[in-house]
Design an enzyme around this catalytic site. Structure first.
Site, PDB file in Angstrom:
ATOM      1  N   CYS A 168      -0.043   0.779   5.101  1.00 47.55           N
ATOM      2  CA  CYS A 168       0.069   1.146   3.685  1.00 47.55           C
ATOM      3  C   CYS A 168       0.210   2.656   3.523  1.00 47.55           C
ATOM      4  CB  CYS A 168      -1.153   0.634   2.919  1.00 47.55           C
ATOM      5  SG  CYS A 168      -1.237   1.185   1.202  1.00 47.55           S
TER       6      CYS A 168
ATOM      7  N   CYS B  20      -2.608   4.187   1.450  1.00 44.98           N
ATOM      8  CA  CYS B  20      -3.847   4.282   2.239  1.00 44.98           C
ATOM      9  C   CYS B  20      -3.837   5.526   3.126  1.00 44.98           C
ATOM     10  CB  CYS B  20      -4.017   3.027   3.090  1.00 44.98           C
ATOM     11  SG  CYS B  20      -4.111   1.488   2.139  1.00 44.98           S
TER      12      CYS B  20
END
Length: 430
Positions: free
Chosen positions: A29, A32
């Site tokens: 991600c 993230c």
């Protein structure tokens, strides 16, 4: 900084005495990865300040069963785990905002204010302050219940009547109050309805500087948001802003239950939200419950013009645009796809050509191959038909020759017969 494995082991041991601030992430991600350095700073500062909150993170793809149990559906998801409760964080992903959230939720639901000095100190730190005044009562039980639900957004305090400022007068006790915008408002069950809904509305100031996160939170209140968009510090935009501020302040009793006032800088966000190109400065009234919006049909030049515009919305005479119907959803899909393609080409033209050009090229080659195959097939069929037709012509010609020979044979046979008959006749004459 606590490691992922520590939180996983702690969960397996079912030890729920500790308070954990956890980042559920996915290794692939991009958001993230962007949060990771901020998260490291959060862990370091929480440890240095001696906070009881332990900071950790968990790979939700490796521990999918645990992530699913906590209701993790997107990445990154930040939750504070306190006993059997899990509180979602929905604010900006900055160090200060995350730490403020952790300290607020990890502490007691209701914080007492024992003195006037403490009350003044807290009031200076908080732009919006909820206070319960009085002893034990059903209203206090309801206040605690609402606090357990909305502690993720704001603080809740309690105080005795003698701690309040001198300018405060209460019609009766117990009471729930909110201090904001340089004044205070008292909850009235008969006029304001449910306490939870009232607190959820009043947790915002009367006039806001709105960003994407604030607009998302306003959607939970169900209120209609009245926003002005300004771009430069020039006279007209700030005049428009001052008009809205005047309406928010002077007409609060008329509009505060239905409208939230504020402004947002720039127009990129609102253009993507409304799927339209708005010129700024302008005024937009957005209904967060159904995504309808309203635009004034003439320039707003005074407070009276603004009040008239709002009243037109309330009585249904103003034209509504947008919405969440089927056509708007289809339009949203097309708009998002177009925006994604444009943003990819703007940020990285080579990547855009690879992502979109290569599939289009493959599809084009496949289409060309299919079309070419069909054309060649038609040519072969045409040549085959032509050849078959030629054979038929040859066959027909052969038949004609045979018929000619047969006819010649017949003529020959008839001629011989005639000759024989002629000989017989001659013999008879003799």
């Amino acid at each position: 900084m606590h490691l992922t494995i520590l939180f996983s082991d702690l969960f397996k041991e079912n030890r729920k005495d500790d308070i954990w601030l956890v980042d559920f992430y996915a290794p692939w991600c991009g958001h993230c990865k962007k949060l990771e350095p901020v998260w490291n700073e959060v862990g370091t500062e929480m440890r240095n300040m001696g906070s009881p909150v332990k900071v950790g993170k968990m790979d939700a793809t490796s521990f999918s069963s645990i992530a699913s149990e906590f209701g993790v559906r997107g990445y990154p998801t930040i939750k504070l785990l306190k006993g059997d409760l899990a509180y979602n964080y929905r604010g900006p992903r900055t160090k200060d905002d995350i730490i403020e959230f952790a300290n607020r939720v990890a502490g007691p639901l209701i914080r007492p204010l024992p003195s006037q000095h403490m009350f003044e100190h807290v009031q200076k730190r908080h732009r919006v302050l909820f206070v319960y005044v009085g002893g034990e009562s059903p209203l206090k039980e309801k206040y605690i219940e609402v606090a357990s639900e909305l502690i993720v957004y704001t603080y809740f305090f309690s105080a005795s009547e003698d701690v309040l400022p001198e300018y405060v007068t209460l019609p009766e006790l117990p009471a729930v109050m909110v201090f904001k915008d340089g004044t205070y408002f008292v909850y009235d069950e008969y006029e304001d309805g449910d306490l939870s809904s009232w607190i959820n509305r009043e947790r915002f100031q009367g006039y806001l500087h709105v960003d994407g996160f604030t607009l998302y939170e306003l959607g939970d209140t169900g209120e209609t948001v009245l926003l002005s968009w300004i771009i430069n510090a020039i006279c007209f935009p700030y005049r428009l802003k001052s008009i809205i501020q005047e309406v928010a302040r002077d007409y609060r009793d008329h509009f505060h239950r239905d409208f939230q006032f504020g402004h947002m800088d720039g127009n990129d966000y609102i253009n993507s939200l409304l799927m339209d190109d708005l010129t700024i400065p302008t005024i937009v009234v957005l209904n967060t419950s159904n995504q309808q919006y309203f635009l004034p049909d003439r320039h707003i030049e005074s407070t009276e013009d603004m009040v008239q515009f709002i009243n037109n919305i309330l009585d249904g005479t103003a034209e509504a645009q947008g919405g969440d119907g089927l056509l708007q959803r289809i339009k949203r899909i097309i708009y998002d796809a177009k925006s994604t393609i444009v943003s990819v080409f703007k940020s990285s033209p080579l990547l855009g050509c690879f992502l979109f050009g290569l599939p289009l090229g493959v599809i084009s080659i496949m289409c060309y191959g299919i079309c070419t195959a069909d054309t060649e097939g038609e040519v072969f069929e045409h040549e085959g038909a032509k050849k078959e037709s030629g054979d038929r012509e040859l066959t027909d010609e052969g038949s004609e020759e045979e018929q000619e020979e047969e006819n010649n044979g017949k003529y020959t046979e008839l001629s011989d017969g005639e000759l024989k008959q002629k000989d017989i006749m001659e013999k008879k004459k003799d």
